[in-house]
Design a protein around this motif. Structure first.
Motif, PDB file in Angstrom:
ATOM      1  N   ARG A 150       0.850  -1.198   0.000  1.00 47.34           N
ATOM      2  CA  ARG A 150       0.000   0.000   0.000  1.00 47.34           C
ATOM      3  C   ARG A 150       0.884   1.246   0.000  1.00 47.34           C
ATOM      4  NH1 ARG A 150      -5.155  -2.041   0.745  1.00 47.34           N
ATOM      5  NH2 ARG A 150      -5.799   0.011  -0.003  1.00 47.34           N
ATOM      6  N   ASN A 151       0.407   2.290  -0.636  1.00 48.09           N
ATOM      7  CA  ASN A 151       1.089   3.575  -0.679  1.00 48.09           C
ATOM      8  C   ASN A 151       0.209   4.573   0.085  1.00 48.09           C
ATOM      9  OD1 ASN A 151       1.772   6.303  -1.601  1.00 48.09           O
ATOM     10  ND2 ASN A 151       3.048   5.316  -3.161  1.00 48.09           N
ATOM     11  N   ALA A 152       0.741   5.179   1.140  1.00 46.41           N
ATOM     12  CA  ALA A 152      -0.073   6.047   1.996  1.00 46.41           C
ATOM     13  C   ALA A 152      -0.676   7.213   1.207  1.00 46.41           C
ATOM     14  CB  ALA A 152       0.774   6.576   3.152  1.00 46.41           C
ATOM     15  N   LEU A 153       0.075   7.736   0.238  1.00 45.15           N
ATOM     16  CA  LEU A 153      -0.447   8.855  -0.550  1.00 45.15           C
ATOM     17  C   LEU A 153      -1.602   8.421  -1.442  1.00 45.15           C
ATOM     18  CD1 LEU A 153       2.928  10.532  -1.504  1.00 45.15           C
ATOM     19  CD2 LEU A 153       1.222  11.421   0.081  1.00 45.15           C
ATOM     20  N   HIS A 154      -1.472   7.245  -2.052  1.00 44.80           N
ATOM     21  CA  HIS A 154      -2.569   6.720  -2.864  1.00 44.80           C
ATOM     22  C   HIS A 154      -3.804   6.533  -1.992  1.00 44.80           C
ATOM     23  CE1 HIS A 154       0.438   4.665  -5.871  1.00 44.80           C
ATOM     24  NE2 HIS A 154       0.685   5.949  -5.683  1.00 44.80           N
ATOM     25  N   ASP A 155      -3.599   5.915  -0.835  1.00 44.57           N
ATOM     26  CA  ASP A 155      -4.734   5.607   0.029  1.00 44.57           C
ATOM     27  C   ASP A 155      -5.386   6.870   0.591  1.00 44.57           C
ATOM     28  OD1 ASP A 155      -4.547   2.925  -0.387  1.00 44.57           O
ATOM     29  OD2 ASP A 155      -3.539   2.464   1.502  1.00 44.57           O
ATOM     30  N   MET A 156      -4.558   7.871   0.931  1.00 44.36           N
ATOM     31  CA  MET A 156      -5.137   9.110   1.436  1.00 44.36           C
ATOM     32  C   MET A 156      -5.962   9.792   0.349  1.00 44.36           C
ATOM     33  SD  MET A 156      -5.665  11.217   3.923  1.00 44.36           S
ATOM     34  CE  MET A 156      -4.431  11.218   5.244  1.00 44.36           C
ATOM     35  N   ALA A 157      -5.442   9.823  -0.869  1.00 46.92           N
ATOM     36  CA  ALA A 157      -6.190  10.441  -1.962  1.00 46.92           C
ATOM     37  C   ALA A 157      -7.520   9.729  -2.193  1.00 46.92           C
ATOM     38  CB  ALA A 157      -5.355  10.437  -3.240  1.00 46.92           C
ATOM     39  N   ALA A 158      -7.479   8.400  -2.169  1.00 43.34           N
ATOM     40  CA  ALA A 158      -8.706   7.630  -2.378  1.00 43.34           C
ATOM     41  C   ALA A 158      -9.678   7.834  -1.216  1.00 43.34           C
ATOM     42  CB  ALA A 158      -8.368   6.152  -2.541  1.00 43.34           C
ATOM     43  N   LEU A 159      -9.137   7.880  -0.002  1.00 40.01           N
ATOM     44  CA  LEU A 159      -9.978   8.049   1.182  1.00 40.01           C
ATOM     45  C   LEU A 159     -10.679   9.408   1.164  1.00 40.01           C
ATOM     46  CD1 LEU A 159     -10.938   7.053   3.950  1.00 40.01           C
ATOM     47  CD2 LEU A 159      -8.793   7.918   4.927  1.00 40.01           C
ATOM     48  N   LEU A 160      -9.947  10.453   0.863  1.00 40.01           N
ATOM     49  CA  LEU A 160     -10.546  11.780   0.830  1.00 40.01           C
ATOM     50  C   LEU A 160     -11.556  11.910  -0.301  1.00 40.01           C
ATOM     51  CD1 LEU A 160      -7.437  14.043   1.562  1.00 40.01           C
ATOM     52  CD2 LEU A 160      -9.174  13.235   3.165  1.00 40.01           C
ATOM     53  N   ALA A 161     -11.336  11.182  -1.379  1.00 42.70           N
ATOM     54  CA  ALA A 161     -12.273  11.230  -2.506  1.00 42.70           C
ATOM     55  C   ALA A 161     -13.635  10.651  -2.148  1.00 42.70           C
ATOM     56  CB  ALA A 161     -11.687  10.498  -3.705  1.00 42.70           C
ATOM     57  N   THR A 162     -13.704   9.818  -1.113  1.00 44.51           N
ATOM     58  CA  THR A 162     -14.999   9.247  -0.718  1.00 44.51           C
ATOM     59  C   THR A 162     -15.874  10.258   0.025  1.00 44.51           C
ATOM     60  OG1 THR A 162     -14.263   8.438   1.478  1.00 44.51           O
ATOM     61  CG2 THR A 162     -13.877   6.992  -0.428  1.00 44.51           C
ATOM     62  N   LEU A 163     -15.317  11.409   0.388  1.00 45.34           N
ATOM     63  CA  LEU A 163     -16.092  12.380   1.173  1.00 45.34           C
ATOM     64  C   LEU A 163     -17.175  13.069   0.355  1.00 45.34           C
ATOM     65  CD1 LEU A 163     -13.151  14.049   3.128  1.00 45.34           C
ATOM     66  CD2 LEU A 163     -14.907  12.546   4.087  1.00 45.34           C
ATOM     67  N   HIS A 164     -17.018  13.087  -0.975  1.00 43.25           N
ATOM     68  CA  HIS A 164     -17.984  13.757  -1.837  1.00 43.25           C
ATOM     69  C   HIS A 164     -18.425  12.829  -2.964  1.00 43.25           C
ATOM     70  CE1 HIS A 164     -15.875  17.169   0.047  1.00 43.25           C
ATOM     71  NE2 HIS A 164     -16.994  17.837  -0.122  1.00 43.25           N
ATOM     72  N   ALA A 165     -19.675  12.963  -3.374  1.00 46.35           N
ATOM     73  CA  ALA A 165     -20.154  12.296  -4.573  1.00 46.35           C
ATOM     74  C   ALA A 165     -19.652  13.060  -5.795  1.00 46.35           C
ATOM     75  CB  ALA A 165     -21.677  12.238  -4.563  1.00 46.35           C
ATOM     76  N   ALA A 166     -19.751  12.449  -6.934  1.00 45.29           N
ATOM     77  CA  ALA A 166     -19.243  13.070  -8.156  1.00 45.29           C
ATOM     78  C   ALA A 166     -19.958  14.378  -8.470  1.00 45.29           C
ATOM     79  CB  ALA A 166     -19.386  12.097  -9.326  1.00 45.29           C
ATOM     80  N   ASP A 167     -21.222  14.505  -8.035  1.00 38.72           N
ATOM     81  CA  ASP A 167     -21.976  15.726  -8.348  1.00 38.72           C
ATOM     82  C   ASP A 167     -21.709  16.858  -7.363  1.00 38.72           C
ATOM     83  OD1 ASP A 167     -23.316  14.865  -6.083  1.00 38.72           O
ATOM     84  OD2 ASP A 167     -25.260  14.607  -7.062  1.00 38.72           O
ATOM     85  N   GLY A 168     -20.850  16.620  -6.359  1.00 32.64           N
ATOM     86  CA  GLY A 168     -20.478  17.667  -5.423  1.00 32.64           C
ATOM     87  C   GLY A 168     -21.125  17.587  -4.067  1.00 32.64           C
ATOM     88  N   ARG A 169     -22.137  16.761  -3.905  1.00 28.55           N
ATOM     89  CA  ARG A 169     -22.777  16.659  -2.590  1.00 28.55           C
ATOM     90  C   ARG A 169     -21.872  15.920  -1.617  1.00 28.55           C
ATOM     91  NH1 ARG A 169     -27.931  15.296  -3.261  1.00 28.55           N
ATOM     92  NH2 ARG A 169     -27.790  15.155  -5.531  1.00 28.55           N
ATOM     93  N   VAL A 170     -21.948  16.268  -0.329  1.00 31.54           N
ATOM     94  CA  VAL A 170     -21.150  15.607   0.702  1.00 31.54           C
ATOM     95  C   VAL A 170     -21.715  14.210   0.933  1.00 31.54           C
ATOM     96  CG1 VAL A 170     -20.389  15.672   3.103  1.00 31.54           C
ATOM     97  CG2 VAL A 170     -20.525  17.792   1.771  1.00 31.54           C
ATOM     98  N   ALA A 171     -20.846  13.196   0.920  1.00 28.63           N
ATOM     99  CA  ALA A 171     -21.270  11.803   1.016  1.00 28.63           C
ATOM    100  C   ALA A 171     -21.161  11.246   2.433  1.00 28.63           C
ATOM    101  CB  ALA A 171     -20.432  10.948   0.061  1.00 28.63           C
TER     102      ALA A 171
END
Length: 467
Positions: A227-248
């Motif tokens: 695992r790469n911490a930077l990859h995982d952090m980027a993926a983790l933070l990306a889960t906070l919002h849906a693609a349309d901009g709403r908070v998930a």
């Protein structure tokens, strides 16, 4: 007190325009940066500067109030028995001037170019603080009285989040008791139309660290296999919002009070060029569906990643797999929301979506401040509306700020009193950025409005502010 009776005050302030600007420039020359301990001597200098002026102009009980951090400056005039007592708020601390190389003029040598006075703290908020103080001084100099009782409270920690404000109020609550607060901070929302600030979003903050290995690894030996911490952090933070901009985040806005029809009408009435707003910063509109961009930044909560870092960021290349990544996040909350609950919901989401084999650690969490709201029929709003409409001829638009002004909710929570933000800085004055400025013309406009506002508020009974 009629407009005829306050004419001596207005005339005195007109005559003093050059002197007011001169005093403001002296105030701006003091580099009162609260964030950097290296400026401690200058913070003390600013306090001495203010205390000397308050005493000289006839305020009583001038002193420093300490809550364990940078002291606040206090003074009072209580010679209007039976009239409301107003706490006038400002702050003497300023942001650091960095990056210095981007300033066109020295940040702590105020420089006037046309109607603009350039200096750090000019707009935020020494200019508007000066306006408020000069009006009190003018009443005392000309009429030997004020239409209301005055308590001046000039904070020294606003630019660092007011960390000891609650402790200070707990220590000095009896001294600070008042019927309402008039804040020189907050500013005007538009240079084109008169506006009244009737609220602001609250906030909270979180910093997290994600670890995926015991140490950084050679990307040739381990790349593609761990695992790469930077990859995982980027993926983790990306889960906070849906693609349309709403908070998930589950439950993120469950406690948010929906915008009222009046708030949406006021927002629609505000002159707002959407294309120009985004073009000015080279950005594109994005966010929660179902709301206009202006509604999204004032009436709805938001979640943002403020920073993400880890691994190697120096010159050249270093072929490693980062074992650790960090991120800072903030939320903006609206009326009805508990910022502590909201930021913990964000943390729960991050923990639930943390990938297997990675460990998430909380580095810091700040519960922040809730949103603040002034009712449209509050005496502070009614008085401000009458004053601004008389001066401009147009009915002021009620606006909410997308930013957070912690003192509004802190004063409500600790002292039970409401705050009207009545600053005279404008949104284009590069607050917190290089080349910050304040318009010289705002001094005259501001002192006239503050004079009439104090007069108007003096017509109310103290009990009206608690209704």
């Amino acid at each position: 007190m009629s407009d005829t009776l306050i004419q001596p005050v207005l005339a005195h302030l007109d005559e003093r325009q050059p002197s007011i600007a001169h005093w403001l420039k002296a105030f701006l020359r003091i580099p009162s940066v609260s964030a950097d301990p290296a400026f401690a001597e200058h913070m003390a200098q600013a306090r001495d500067f203010l205390c000397e002026r308050l005493r000289r102009e006839g305020l009583h009980n001038v002193q420093l109030l300490n809550g364990g951090g940078e002291p606040a400056v206090y003074g009072e005039w209580l010679g209007a028995p039976g009239k409301p007592t107003l706490l006038i708020y400002g702050h003497y601390d300023v942001q650091p001037a960095d990056p210095l190389e981007l300033w066109r003029t020295p940040p702590f040598e105020p420089t006037q170019v046309g109607d603009r006075l350039y200096a750090r703290g000019a707009s935020d908020v020494k200019g508007s603080t000066t306006v408020a103080l000069e009006v009190v001084f003018a009443f005392l100099a000309t009429l030997r009285s004020c239409p209301v009782n005055i308590k001046v409270f000039i904070e020294g920690e606003e630019e660092t989040g007011s960390p000891t404000l609650r402790a200070l109020i707990q220590r000095h609550g009896a001294l600070l008791a008042a019927d309402a607060v008039l804040s020189a901070d907050g500013g005007r929302a538009s240079a084109q139309v008169p506006t009244i600030n009737t609220g602001a979003r609250g906030n909270a903050a979180l910093e997290v660290r994600l670890r995926t290995a015991a140490k950084d690894l050679h990307s040739g030996r381990y790349g593609g296999g761990v695992r790469n911490a930077l990859h995982d952090m980027a993926a983790l933070l990306a889960t906070l919002h849906a693609a349309d901009g709403r908070v998930a985040v589950a439950g993120f806005d469950d406690d948010a009070t929906p915008p009222t029809p009046r708030q949406r009408q006021d927002t629609a009435a505000f002159p707002y060029d959407e294309a120009a707003f985004f073009d000015d910063v080279g950005a594109a509109s994005h966010g929660e569906p179902g709301y206009s961009p202006r509604e999204r930044i004032t009436l709805r909560p938001a979640l943002d990643v403020n920073g993400m870092w880890g691994g190697y960021t120096g010159a050249g290349t270093k072929t490693i797999i980062a074992c650790e990544a960090s991120a800072k996040l903030t939320v903006r909350v609206v009326e009805g929301q508990d910022p502590a609950r909201v930021i913990r919901a964000v943390l729960a989401h991050l923990r639930a979506h943390c990938p297997p084999g990675a460990a998430l650690e909380v580095v810091a969490m700040h519960d922040g401040s809730p949103a603040s709201t002034l009712a449209p029929d509050h005496p502070l709003v009614r008085a401000a509306q009458a004053v601004l409409q008389a001066g401009d001829g147009r009915e002021p638009i009620h606006v909410r700020l997308g930013a957070t002004v912690p003192i509004t909710s802190v004063f409500k929570e600790t002292l039970g009193i409401d705050t009207l933000m009545f600053g005279f800085n404008l949104p284009d004055e590069d607050v917190h950025a290089p080349n910050e400025f304040f318009r010289i013309g705002s001094i005259r406009e501001g002192v006239q409005a503050w004079t009439r506002l104090l007069d108007a508020l003096g017509q109310y009974q103290p009990a009206a502010f608690r209704a």
